[in-house]
Design a protein around this motif. Sequence first.
Motif, PDB file in Angstrom:
ATOM      1  N   SER A 162       0.825  -1.205   0.000  1.00 33.23           N
ATOM      2  CA  SER A 162       0.000   0.000   0.000  1.00 33.23           C
ATOM      3  C   SER A 162       0.860   1.255   0.000  1.00 33.23           C
ATOM      4  O   SER A 162       0.560   2.235  -0.700  1.00 33.23           O
ATOM      5  CB  SER A 162      -0.917   0.011   1.226  1.00 33.23           C
ATOM      6  OG  SER A 162      -1.730  -1.134   1.256  1.00 33.23           O
ATOM      7  N   LEU A 163       1.927   1.226   0.779  1.00 32.32           N
ATOM      8  CA  LEU A 163       2.830   2.376   0.817  1.00 32.32           C
ATOM      9  C   LEU A 163       3.523   2.592  -0.523  1.00 32.32           C
ATOM     10  O   LEU A 163       3.786   3.733  -0.919  1.00 32.32           O
ATOM     11  CB  LEU A 163       3.869   2.193   1.928  1.00 32.32           C
ATOM     12  CG  LEU A 163       3.322   2.268   3.353  1.00 32.32           C
ATOM     13  CD1 LEU A 163       4.404   1.925   4.365  1.00 32.32           C
ATOM     14  CD2 LEU A 163       2.765   3.662   3.638  1.00 32.32           C
ATOM     15  N   ALA A 164       3.801   1.503  -1.223  1.00 31.47           N
ATOM     16  CA  ALA A 164       4.375   1.635  -2.570  1.00 31.47           C
ATOM     17  C   ALA A 164       3.398   2.361  -3.483  1.00 31.47           C
ATOM     18  O   ALA A 164       3.796   3.236  -4.278  1.00 31.47           O
ATOM     19  CB  ALA A 164       4.700   0.247  -3.135  1.00 31.47           C
ATOM     20  N   ALA A 165       2.117   2.028  -3.359  1.00 30.01           N
ATOM     21  CA  ALA A 165       1.094   2.712  -4.156  1.00 30.01           C
ATOM     22  C   ALA A 165       1.000   4.184  -3.769  1.00 30.01           C
ATOM     23  O   ALA A 165       0.828   5.059  -4.634  1.00 30.01           O
ATOM     24  CB  ALA A 165      -0.260   2.027  -3.955  1.00 30.01           C
ATOM     25  N   VAL A 166       1.146   4.471  -2.480  1.00 28.66           N
ATOM     26  CA  VAL A 166       1.101   5.855  -2.004  1.00 28.66           C
ATOM     27  C   VAL A 166       2.260   6.661  -2.584  1.00 28.66           C
ATOM     28  O   VAL A 166       2.093   7.809  -3.014  1.00 28.66           O
ATOM     29  CB  VAL A 166       1.133   5.901  -0.465  1.00 28.66           C
ATOM     30  CG1 VAL A 166       1.309   7.339   0.024  1.00 28.66           C
ATOM     31  CG2 VAL A 166      -0.140   5.302   0.105  1.00 28.66           C
TER      32      VAL A 166
END
Length: 416
Positions: A162-166
């Motif tokens: 999710s943080l990669a997507a952020v």
Amino acid sequence: MSVPSSKNKWLTKDVFNWSLFDFANSTFATIIVAFVYAIYFKKVVALNEPVADFYWSTAINISMIIVAVLSPVLGAASDHFSCKKKYLFFFTFLCIISTAFLYFITEGMVLWGMILFILANIGFQAGLGFYDAFIKEISEHKNYNRVSSLGYAVGYLGSLASLAAVIVLQDTPRLTFLACAGMFLLFSLPIFLFVKEKKKEAEVEPGNFVKIGFKRTIETLKHIKNFRNIKLFLFSYFLYIDGVNTIIFFSANFAQTTLNFSIADLILFFIIVQVTALLGSFLFGWIADKTSTKKTLIFIILSWAVLTLMVFFANDKTTFLVIGAFAGTFLGSSQALSRSFFGKLIPDEKKTEFYGFYSLFEKTSTILGPLTFGLVSWLTGNQRYAVLSIIVFFVAGFLLFRKVKENPDPVLPDGV
């Protein structure tokens, strides 16, 4: 579906496919609850007004009250009809659709921003009770700590994804809401497609789903005095997990508002927390197996109290990042070991119903903590005092939890 025999390894296909749902729902917990939407709601939707924290905590509380009322009743009925998966699918779909519609929330749309979050959080939180109850069907009693810890560890991998997507979408935060919905959908599919629910062998008494749910819940409430050990654990869990959940809800808010974290700083903070949480899930799961789950949880609860006090005195970003690294090691383990510990205390015949009560205590606990934090922050104008108030929940939870028996006598469905 048959439960794995003692000769089989604990990591089965069912366990792996079950754990991927933790990956799926962690995308919502990270992007919507803890990070991007939490900040977007305050800064953009609520126009950074002083009352924004109160709006956010109110939305959390409304959703949690609804889930708290629904969970035991739906859990009792799903035990009766053996239909956990059907209701898990319904609430998962509700969360995914509502999350996707957050894309359309812009400046000043406070009411709609709260309504969609409430619906999404109801779907997310209500589904957890049905998901948790599967642990008693896919694993043996002796492997509960390992299986539960694996679920949370896989969940933290989901948080890192999710943080990669952020990071990729940091200039267009609304697109992260669509990315969250997509990841939740994709990684929730394995549990629905490949994990079979164990059906009752005896003939099921027909009847109205909701009526039977209320009937069974009322029967359990009448006999709850007989479940003294379970009752003690639930009240202690209510308190200490309240502190944990309040930290989850407001950590990004505190870091940005009080310590002036930039988006890049917040991303680094969450990466540190997720990595250490992943490691902590396995580490403390192993420690609990080698020592005892109760002793390990006591250490974790007291450590939370100490770390919370340290946050009160934190004045710079580096100190907060170091505290976050230690907090991460206790984050996954406190949740995973609580789930597995409770699984050892409850009767198999009422697993989903009791996990519904477990969910009820967890959800109602998130009413008190965030409301306390929001009110103290609003009334004092200082989030540090709000942080200090959280310590009370950990201390009170510890005092009750130390009275819980780790290996009580077997419990019958009526508690006697």
